[in-house]
Motif scaffolding. Structure first.
Motif, mmCIF file in Angstrom:
data_model
loop_
_atom_site.group_PDB
_atom_site.id
_atom_site.type_symbol
_atom_site.label_atom_id
_atom_site.label_comp_id
_atom_site.label_asym_id
_atom_site.label_seq_id
_atom_site.Cartn_x
_atom_site.Cartn_y
_atom_site.Cartn_z
ATOM 1 N N GLN A 1 -47.578 75.409 -79.759
ATOM 2 C CA GLN A 1 -47.397 76.859 -79.798
ATOM 3 C C GLN A 1 -46.574 77.271 -81.019
ATOM 4 N N LEU A 2 -45.593 76.419 -81.365
ATOM 5 C CA LEU A 2 -44.689 76.766 -82.465
ATOM 6 C C LEU A 2 -45.298 76.494 -83.832
ATOM 7 N N PHE A 3 -46.224 75.535 -83.917
ATOM 8 C CA PHE A 3 -46.762 75.122 -85.220
ATOM 9 C C PHE A 3 -48.286 75.251 -85.204
ATOM 10 N N PRO A 4 -48.804 76.461 -85.462
ATOM 11 C CA PRO A 4 -50.254 76.697 -85.361
ATOM 12 C C PRO A 4 -51.072 75.955 -86.408
ATOM 13 N N ARG A 5 -50.442 75.432 -87.486
ATOM 14 C CA ARG A 5 -51.219 74.682 -88.470
ATOM 15 C C ARG A 5 -51.602 73.292 -87.969
ATOM 16 N N SER A 6 -50.885 72.796 -86.959
ATOM 17 C CA SER A 6 -51.154 71.454 -86.445
ATOM 18 C C SER A 6 -52.450 71.457 -85.638
ATOM 19 N N ARG A 7 -53.300 70.470 -85.879
ATOM 20 C CA ARG A 7 -54.542 70.335 -85.122
ATOM 21 C C ARG A 7 -54.324 69.512 -83.866
ATOM 22 N N GLU A 8 -53.442 68.499 -83.940
ATOM 23 C CA GLU A 8 -53.231 67.644 -82.772
ATOM 24 C C GLU A 8 -51.885 66.944 -82.895
ATOM 25 N N ILE A 9 -51.147 66.863 -81.781
ATOM 26 C CA ILE A 9 -49.900 66.125 -81.699
ATOM 27 C C ILE A 9 -50.080 65.061 -80.625
ATOM 28 N N GLU B 1 -59.494 77.658 -80.870
ATOM 29 C CA GLU B 1 -58.043 77.829 -80.761
ATOM 30 C C GLU B 1 -57.488 77.546 -79.361
ATOM 31 N N SER B 2 -58.333 77.128 -78.408
ATOM 32 C CA SER B 2 -57.822 76.742 -77.099
ATOM 33 C C SER B 2 -57.218 75.341 -77.185
ATOM 34 N N LEU B 3 -56.290 75.019 -76.250
ATOM 35 C CA LEU B 3 -55.617 73.734 -76.246
ATOM 36 C C LEU B 3 -56.127 72.879 -75.097
ATOM 37 N N ILE B 4 -56.305 71.585 -75.384
ATOM 38 C CA ILE B 4 -56.708 70.630 -74.354
ATOM 39 C C ILE B 4 -55.775 69.427 -74.447
ATOM 40 N N VAL B 5 -55.790 68.587 -73.389
ATOM 41 C CA VAL B 5 -55.010 67.362 -73.393
ATOM 42 C C VAL B 5 -55.970 66.180 -73.299
ATOM 43 N N LYS B 6 -55.697 65.138 -74.105
ATOM 44 C CA LYS B 6 -56.474 63.907 -74.094
ATOM 45 C C LYS B 6 -55.566 62.791 -73.579
#
Length: 653
Positions: free
Chosen positions: A105-113, A131-136
């Motif tokens: 949420q804080l770093f919109p340039r990041s594609r994946e952490i 722009e939706s977030l998922i968890v792998k």
């Protein structure tokens, strides 16, 4: 005698000829010289302007790259410290998921952490193209299946989206490369499945027994670099592009992307700079790749090359960083972007000079006849004026001889001028002496005024104020503001005589002024017992936050030495905050240099909500200085007008 007779005609020239012929010759020479100088100065101006433009564009690009690329390594560093300090449980995937979701949420340039561990387990929070977030998630060797879950707007895991074939993070290049490097590093640039270029920053973390706990990593999309480059107005057709030493494109300012999509938008492939559709970038890359220039460039270097008869200016500057990047920033500017207007101006200059020559020739004939008649009357008048002057002066002192050959009328006029020149010389000598005295007086007064102005305003603002009459206001991206306040000042002012109170404040604030000068900070104002100071303006200062922290600690030491006549000691509250402000001078009377913005309000709140004898700082100050100063966490407090804020106490260096 023969030589004298040969040039005797010069003594018989008429005034009309003397006026016309040299005048025409001078105008003709001026036309030629003006045309030549216009062309030469235009060429020189183009070279200077192109050099300055390339330098400025390169610096802006380097600064943006530094800002753009610093987030992923910083995220990894924070996550590693949290795990190693026990603040983040590496084995609790739910806790890791919540932490990664907040960072996305804080770093919109990041594609994946994400994180990969030696047992084959893997957890990632990823941003989809919409722009939706998922968890792998991969649980490990006992369960190597990859599972993708959707996340709600609050970060809660929802439905299972899909399952994938067994996935082992230990076999991935980012994991293996980090283990091999044994330090934070960047991966090679790669392509996402939908076409954007990406790069991964990764860093090892360790268990308490010193064994490898796993690898923290962040995927960064590089398209934002191209978006920034496209906003820089180099020139009408100039371009900026970034390449690797191998010649592969990283980002460009043109509309042509640095990669090639296959049929149906699939199977993207990276592009060499020499293969891009943009002709200027392609030609520039081909020139630089000749004789392996890309591999040889170690410092900012400038080149010129011809393309289809048009010269272009190139500057290539390396961009290395601490994690292993070795890119090149290339700025190319066609000469034609500058020369078209210069050539047009040169043509117009020559045309106007020729027109002036024709007009001047005509007027010369008329003027010569017009001047020759009254010139004799001027001679008679000058002789009378000279005789009047001689009646009051010594003849030997006033004797002047100007020998004039040629025009007879000018000879007579020169004789009269010699008689008047001496009188004028004496008058001018006396006048010059008086002027020098007045000038010296004015200079002394000006120095006093300059000294007074510099005591009121910063030197840079004072110079700007002398040049401009409108309001001066400038935006500063990052400054640090300190407010201090004497505890119990109201009761103190009731017990002390006004003159004693003023002397006490003057002594204390003078000490603070000395500290401000020592640390390179700018005093803004004092209001009663309040003292306001700022770092980072009007001239930007990279270490303004550290300087302000040192200032605050020194202020505490000074207050320990201050005491009233009755031995009573006083304390001050100090508050510090860092952020953007607008600074300047407004109004036309009794002006002062002041600051505006929420940063000022927050710094004031830090002081008012602090504790006597302590230095209260915001979270922003803590983040900037936590590596070089000692802090105590105060925790979450309610700040008037700001809501709940996490703040700290500055303790020591």
């Amino acid at each position: 005698m023969a030589m004298i007779s040969k040039f005797s005609f010069l003594n018989k020239l008429s005034l009309r000829s003397v006026l016309i012929v040299p005048f025409i010759l001078q105008i003709s020479a001026a036309v030629g010289i003006t045309g030549y100088l216009s062309w030469r100065n235009g060429q020189q101006a183009v070279n200077d302007l192109a050099r300055q433009l390339r330098d400025e564009v390169t610096k802006r690009t380097q600064q943006h790259l530094a800002d753009y690329l610093q987030q992923p390594p910083r995220i990894n560093h924070v996550n590693r410290q949290a795990v190693e300090a026990g603040k983040l449980n590496q084995d609790d995937f739910q806790e890791l998921q919540n932490h990664f979701w907040q960072q996305m949420q804080l770093f919109p340039r990041s594609r994946e952490i994400y994180v990969g561990k030696p047992n084959g387990s893997y957890l990632a929070v990823s941003r989809e193209p919409d722009e939706s977030l998922i968890v792998k998630e991969v649980l490990g060797e006992g369960d190597p299946i990859g599972r993708f879950y959707s996340l709600s707007e609050t970060g809660d895991r929802q439905d299972l989206i899909r399952e994938t074939a067994p996935y082992d993070p230990r076999q991935r290049p980012w994991y293996q490369g980090t283990l091999e490097a044994r330090k934070a590093t960047w991966s090679d640039i790669y392509l996402f499945r939908y076409g954007d270029l990406g790069i991964t920053a990764s860093e090892l973390f360790f268990n308490t027994d010193g064994s490898v706990g796993g690898v923290m990593a962040v995927d960064l999309v590089l398209s934002g670099i191209s978006e920034f480059l496209s906003t820089i107005n180099v020139s009408p057709s100039g371009e900026i592009f970034i390449v690797e030493r191998s010649g592969f494109l990283v980002a460009t300012s043109s509309d042509a992307p640095p990669f090639l999509l296959g049929a149906g938008g699939r199977n993207p492939q990276r592009l060499m700079a020499a293969n891009i559709s943009d002709r200027l970038i392609r030609a520039t890359a081909e020139f630089l790749m000749e004789e392996k220039k890309l591999e040889q460039i170690a410092t900012p270097t400038q080149f010129n090359f011809q393309r289809a008869g048009d010269r272009s200016f190139i500057q290539v500057a390396p961009y290395p960083d601490d994690l292993g990047l070795n890119w090149l920033i290339v700025v190319v500017v066609p000469e034609s972007d500058f020369m078209e207007q210069i050539h047009a101006n040169t043509r117009h200059t020559i045309e106007l000079c020729l027109l002036a020559l024709l007009v001047a020739t005509g007027f010369g004939w008329i003027t010569a006849h017009w001047i020759s008649e009254p010139i004799m009357q001027l001679i008679v008048g000058s002789q009378k004026l000279a005789k009047a002057a001689l009646s009051r002066c010594d003849n030997e002192t006033l004797a002047q001889n100007v020998e004039v050959r040629g025009v007879e009328e000018v000879k007579i006029l020169a004789h009269s001028f010699n008689q008047m020149a001496q009188q004028l010389q004496e008058s001018f000598a006396e006048l010059e002496s008086r002027v020098e005295e007045r000038t010296a007086d004015l200079r002394r007064e000006q120095e006093k005024s300059e000294e007074l102005l510099l005591n009121i305003l910063p030197e840079a603002i004072a110079e700007q104020l002398k040049q401009e009459t409108q309001a001066i206001a400038e935006y500063f991206e990052s400054v640090t503001i300190l407010f201090s306040d004497i505890v119990g000042f109201t009761s103190l002012s009731a017990r002390m005589a006004p003159i004693d109170l003023v002397n006490y404040l003057n002594e204390m604030f003078s000490s603070f002024d000395y500290l401000a000068e020592k640390h390179g900070l700018e005093k803004i104002k004092t209001i009663g017992d309040a003292y306001m100071i700022v770092g980072g303006l009007p001239i930007p200062q990279p270490n303004h936050a550290a300087a302000m922290a040192a200032m605050a600690l020194d202020m505490q030491k000074i207050m320990q030495n201050f005491a009233l006549e009755n031995g009573e000691s006083l304390q001050i509250r100090i508050g510090i905050h860092t952020g953007p402000v607008v600074a300047g001078v407004i109004g036309v009377r009794k002006f002062s240099y002041d600051l505006w913005g929420d940063t000022v309000n927050t710094a004031s709140r830090m002081e008012s909500s602090g504790t006597p004898g302590r230095i209260h700082v915001s979270h922003q100050v803590y983040e900037l200085l936590k590596e070089c100063f000692q802090f105590e966490e105060r925790g979450i407090i309610s700040v008037k007008g700001k809501g709940e804020m996490k703040t700290y106490w500055l303790v020591n260096r």
